[in-house]
Design an enzyme around this catalytic site. Structure first.
Site, PDB file in Angstrom:
ATOM      1  N   ASP A  69       0.850  -1.192   0.000  1.00  5.40           N
ATOM      2  CA  ASP A  69       0.000   0.000   0.000  1.00  5.40           C
ATOM      3  C   ASP A  69       0.886   1.242   0.000  1.00  5.40           C
ATOM      4  OD1 ASP A  69      -2.805   0.934   0.183  1.00  5.40           O
ATOM      5  OD2 ASP A  69      -2.053   1.945   1.973  1.00  5.40           O
TER       6      ASP A  69
HETATM    7  C1  LIG Z   1       3.291   8.636  -5.807  1.00  2.00           C
HETATM    8  C2  LIG Z   1       2.959   7.625  -6.865  1.00  2.00           C
HETATM    9  C3  LIG Z   1       1.994   6.641  -6.668  1.00  2.00           C
HETATM   10  N1  LIG Z   1       1.693   5.728  -7.649  1.00  2.00           N
HETATM   11  C4  LIG Z   1       0.668   4.693  -7.475  1.00  2.00           C
HETATM   12  C5  LIG Z   1       1.180   3.360  -6.921  1.00  2.00           C
HETATM   13  C6  LIG Z   1      -0.088   2.693  -6.455  1.00  2.00           C
HETATM   14  O1  LIG Z   1      -0.591   1.884  -7.528  1.00  2.00           O
HETATM   15  C7  LIG Z   1      -1.035   3.854  -6.175  1.00  2.00           C
HETATM   16  C8  LIG Z   1      -1.410   3.897  -4.717  1.00  2.00           C
HETATM   17  O2  LIG Z   1      -2.501   3.083  -4.502  1.00  2.00           O
HETATM   18  P1  LIG Z   1      -2.500   1.752  -3.608  1.00  2.00           P
HETATM   19  O3  LIG Z   1      -3.763   1.766  -2.830  1.00  2.00           O
HETATM   20  O4  LIG Z   1      -1.200   1.601  -2.882  1.00  2.00           O
HETATM   21  O5  LIG Z   1      -2.541   0.567  -4.682  1.00  2.00           O
HETATM   22  P2  LIG Z   1      -3.580   0.286  -5.816  1.00  2.00           P
HETATM   23  O6  LIG Z   1      -4.985   0.606  -5.368  1.00  2.00           O
HETATM   24  O7  LIG Z   1      -3.112   0.927  -7.090  1.00  2.00           O
HETATM   25  O8  LIG Z   1      -3.435  -1.299  -6.007  1.00  2.00           O
HETATM   26  P3  LIG Z   1      -3.780  -2.492  -4.954  1.00  2.00           P
HETATM   27  O9  LIG Z   1      -4.465  -1.914  -3.745  1.00  2.00           O
HETATM   28  O10 LIG Z   1      -4.647  -3.444  -5.710  1.00  2.00           O
HETATM   29  O11 LIG Z   1      -2.436  -3.085  -4.628  1.00  2.00           O
HETATM   30  O12 LIG Z   1      -0.343   5.053  -6.555  1.00  2.00           O
HETATM   31  C9  LIG Z   1       2.369   5.763  -8.863  1.00  2.00           C
HETATM   32  O13 LIG Z   1       2.099   4.947  -9.758  1.00  2.00           O
HETATM   33  N2  LIG Z   1       3.353   6.705  -9.049  1.00  2.00           N
HETATM   34  C10 LIG Z   1       3.682   7.642  -8.129  1.00  2.00           C
HETATM   35  O14 LIG Z   1       4.592   8.478  -8.370  1.00  2.00           O
END
Ligand SMILES: Cc1cn([C@H]2C[C@H](O)[C@@H](COP(=O)(O)OP(=O)(O)OP(=O)(O)O)O2)c(=O)[nH]c1=O
EC number: 3.6.1.9
Length: 188
Positions: A69
């Site tokens: 997360d």
């Molecule tokens: C800060 C930042 C975040 N993110 C993304 C990563 C995560 O996918 C998302 C944060 O959400 P999360 O809730 O961590 O993950 P998710 O909902 O995408 O997937 P799951 O719960 O099924 O594992 O933000 C980027 O892709 N690039 C960035 O620079």
């Protein structure tokens, strides 16, 4: 190694594992994220990661499960994924010209153990002009990302520098995950 199951719908996490050659199978998780009721952001992401891993669907007995997360923390306030464009705009206005942390909680279920850890990266953001925020929102990129930006996409333009792991910002600190896997498997 027993099969590794990634309990995540994030396209970035599977891409990162694939990039470094860690074979895995993507599965869903029945866990419902609840970003409220935590005083400490690190405890929150660790709990969420563990919840996602524990609720992985369709994992055979004896497999390794990985949940994660990612959140953005600015001035002790947690920025998750924006619910709509106006929330994304507000997040980007707040991040503009400031330093924030990206924290990823990771849970590994392996050999009957629950290994839970976190990784933190400091990100220095440039000052954003209103037209830049509008055109970035128009690109649709902010909507599924914590803090409303993606460092791996157009958001790279706003990042002056980082301190810590790059892959952690993208959603999974693969170097850290690899170390923990090696340790748990007695490989290093
Ligand atoms: C800060 C930042 C975040 N993110 C993304 C990563 C995560 O996918 C998302 C944060 O959400 P999360 O809730 O961590 O993950 P998710 O909902 O995408 O997937 P799951 O719960 O099924 O594992 O933000 C980027 O892709 N690039 C960035 O620079």
């Amino acid at each position: 190694m027993a099969g590794l199951y990634l309990a995540s719908q994030s396209p970035r996490r599977t891409e990162l594992l694939t990039q470094v050659g860690i074979d895995h199978i993507v599965v869903s998780s029945a866990y419902e994220e609840a970003n409220k009721g935590y005083d400490n952001p690190i405890e929150m992401v660790k709990e969420q990661a563990l919840g996602k891993a524990r609720a992985a669907v369709g994992v055979p007995e004896g497999s390794i499960v990985l949940g994660a997360d990612t959140i953005v923390v600015l001035d002790n306030q947690v920025l998750g994924k924006p619910h709509d464009e106006s929330e994304a705009r507000h997040m980007l206005e707040r991040l503009s010209g400031q330093v924030h942390s990206v924290i990823t909680g990771v849970a590994l279920l392996i050999k009957g153990q629950e290994i839970v850890f976190h990784n933190e990266t400091k990100v220095y953001f440039k000052k954003l002009a209103p037209f830049e925020i509008e055109s970035y929102i128009g690109s649709g990129e902010p909507m599924d990302k914590a803090g409303a930006y993606g460092i791996q996409g157009k958001g790279a333009l706003w990042v002056e520098k980082i301190e810590g792991s790059y892959t952690n910002v993208v959603g999974l600190p693969v170097e850290h995950v690899y170390d923990e896997l090696c340790k748990a498997l007695g490989a290093k």
